[in-house]
Design an enzyme around this catalytic site. Structure first.
Site, PDB file in Angstrom:
ATOM      1  N   ASP A  45       0.839  -1.194   0.000  1.00 57.88           N
ATOM      2  CA  ASP A  45       0.000   0.000   0.000  1.00 57.88           C
ATOM      3  C   ASP A  45       0.880   1.252   0.000  1.00 57.88           C
ATOM      4  OD1 ASP A  45      -2.760   1.076   0.315  1.00 57.88           O
ATOM      5  OD2 ASP A  45      -1.960   1.859   2.201  1.00 57.88           O
ATOM      6  N   GLU A  70      15.938 -14.109  -0.756  1.00 53.05           N
ATOM      7  CA  GLU A  70      16.518 -15.016   0.238  1.00 53.05           C
ATOM      8  C   GLU A  70      15.619 -16.241   0.425  1.00 53.05           C
ATOM      9  OE1 GLU A  70      16.742 -15.030   5.060  1.00 53.05           O
ATOM     10  OE2 GLU A  70      17.286 -13.142   4.058  1.00 53.05           O
TER      11      GLU A  70
END
Length: 539
Positions: A208, A258
């Site tokens: 957002d 990752e």
């Protein structure tokens, strides 16, 4: 589920949780309702879902005022139910994106409560934007900024000793104080939030206000306060699109990668990026930043062939040129529904808005890149424009007193079955949806849509099926074809042609033969007005 770069041409369905399906009978949709609706979404053919915020919140802005980023509000369920939803979605091959709100939190967030109880200049206040006021006794706001939802962007606090004190910044409502991302502790806490949900199996995040987060460090006056006073779509260059924000997205991308390195499952970051040009938009989707950012220019374009061609061409040049793909949207929980938006100012009942909305959907699904569908668009739902004032919940209405830009009309709970409210959305002797559903929603209920092969639902389903089956669609490029005024046509890959007639009069089809799919009746050799169609143009 581990397809590399799955996001490049994915179709994601936006679930506005409180309006999707209610499992408890309290009139508010919940996570168990989303889980119950997964087979419906699988049948539709979407690749994933984006869930609106379901975190603990006082609901001043329906969850975009987050009090705890690492839990589930009891209204929507609990963490155990969330885990069941993730597992069910994975079994069906549906990915899950969460809505994360990093620009601001709730005024009931524990850290903001600590800030109110602390002294000016304290570490607790450094997590937010507190500043002394101007004028006699600091009685005026620190600058002239306005909030996106109306009114000033500053609220004065009462200090612990009872005296009027500093002011804090909120670019939306007073119940949504902005985080200070120049404070390292804020960034570190969001790292913990990302990892919390990634560890629970989510496939990524919709971010957002992704162009927000950083404000000009000196908080100076806006040079154009009148322009900044407009709500929602104004862009204060001192509060949005600051250069430091790109370092955040580089870091978040590294966190996602990752996790991908551990199991080969690619996680997605898609940003709500409101910036003036496609070129600025492109900076957010560079190879080491967000994977995608919503391209709102198509949503904002008038129903006009030249306007659509311009925004599509700019997006393909500037955004796709970064190596990302364009992320197309026609609607979301903040916008007037397409049927109503495209129908104005046509006479009510003309059907023009519905025809145009169907044509726009087929156009969007033919474009290179990813597409996001807001719930209910596949049913052809119109905007509910006559909600009485007493049921409105949008903070824009509360702060401005105006209905002009309120968002409740696109958030009315979905109709699932039956001839009267609650249309299967909720159940129980006293079941009442949180926003009232109009009687005409019976015409759009999902059970009717699935049974009617001419419905918008079947158009979306068939379009999604072909998009998945045809190598020409999804990611890639397009080539424009010469057409007469008011018509757009382009080719995708090896011979697939999409054409849209933006006029109300029929024109010759650009390809002979029967179309693969059309948004309305489409005789051979003719493309009717307000209609889109796909063909395979054999060499």
């Amino acid at each position: 589920m581990n397809r590399q770069n799955w996001w490049r041409d994915a179709v994601i369905y936006q679930v506005y949780v409180r309006s999707f399906l209610d499992s408890t009978g309290d009139g508010i949709g919940d996570l168990a309702g989303v889980r119950a609706g997964l087979p419906y979404l699988r049948k539709l053919g979407v690749d994933g879902i984006w869930l609106s915020p379901f975190y603990p919140s006082p609901q001043h802005d329906h969850g975009y005022d987050v009090a705890d980023y690492r839990d589930v509000d009891p209204v929507f369920g609990d963490l155990a139910e969330f885990d069941l939803l993730v597992a069910a979605a994975r079994r069906l091959g549906i990915r899950i994106l969460l809505d994360i709100v990093p620009n601001h939190c709730s005024s009931e967030h524990p850290w903001f409560r600590e800030a109110l109880a602390a002294a000016p200049g304290s570490p607790e206040r450094a997590r937010f934007h507190f500043a002394d006021g101007r004028g006699p006794d600091g009685a005026e706001p620190p600058n002239n900024w306005h909030a996106m939802f109306g009114g000033p962007a500053w609220t004065r606090v009462t200090e612990p000793d009872g005296r009027p004190g500093q002011w804090y910044l909120h670019m939306f409502t007073p119940e949504q104080p902005d985080w200070n991302w120049r404070e390292p502790e804020v960034a570190a806490d969001f790292d913990r939030t990302l990892r919390f949900w990634l560890d629970r199996g989510v496939d990524g995040f919709r971010i957002d206000v992704a162009a927000g987060l950083f404000k000009h460090p000196e908080l100076p006056d806006s040079p154009d306060p009148e322009a900044d006073a407009r709500t929602r779509d104004s862009v204060n260059p001192l509060a949005w699109n600051q250069p430091e924000v790109h370092d955040v997205w580089r870091h978040w991308r590294a966190v996602c990668e990752e996790y991908t390195a551990r199991d080969g499952r690619e996680r997605l970051l898609v940003g709500e990026v409101s910036v003036p040009t496609a070129r600025e938009h492109a900076r957010y989707v560079r190879a080491d930043e967000l994977h995608q950012a919503f391209f709102f220019d198509l949503l904002g374009a008038p129903w006009d062939a030249d306007a659509f061609r311009k925004v599509i061409s700019e997006a393909m040049q500037d955004i796709a040129g970064t190596g990302s793909t364009v992320t197309w949207v026609l609607n979301n929980h903040d916008q007037v529904r397409t049927v109503t938006r495209y129908g104005e100012p046509a006479p009510e009942g003309s059907g023009l808005g519905a025809a145009r909305a169907r044509a726009a959907a087929l156009l969007m699904l033919a474009l290179p890149g990813a597409a996001y569908i807001y719930q209910g668009e596949e049913l052809g739902l119109p905007e509910v424009v006559d909600l009485p004032d007493e049921v409105l919940t949008d903070p824009i209405f509360r702060r401005t007193g105006s209905r002009a830009r309120i968002r409740d009309g696109c958030r009315v709970p979905l109709p699932w079955s039956g001839q009267a409210s609650p249309f299967g959305f909720t159940s129980g002797a006293l079941a009442k949806p949180w926003l009232p559903q109009p009687e005409y929603f019976a015409e759009y209920a999902t059970h009717r849509a699935l049974a009617d092969t001419r419905s918008s639902w079947h158009l979306y389903r068939d379009g999604l099926h072909l998009r998945s089956a045809l190598a020409q669609l999804g990611d890639g490029t397009l080539r424009w074809l010469e057409t007469q005024p008011g018509v757009l046509a382009f080719t995708r890959g090896d011979g697939l042609v999409c054409a849209v007639n933006f006029t109300t009069a029929p024109v010759p089809a650009p390809v002979s033969g029967t179309p693969l799919l059309a948004s309305g009746p489409c005789p051979t050799g003719v493309l009717p007005g307000s209609t889109a169609a796909w063909w395979i143009d054999a060499p």
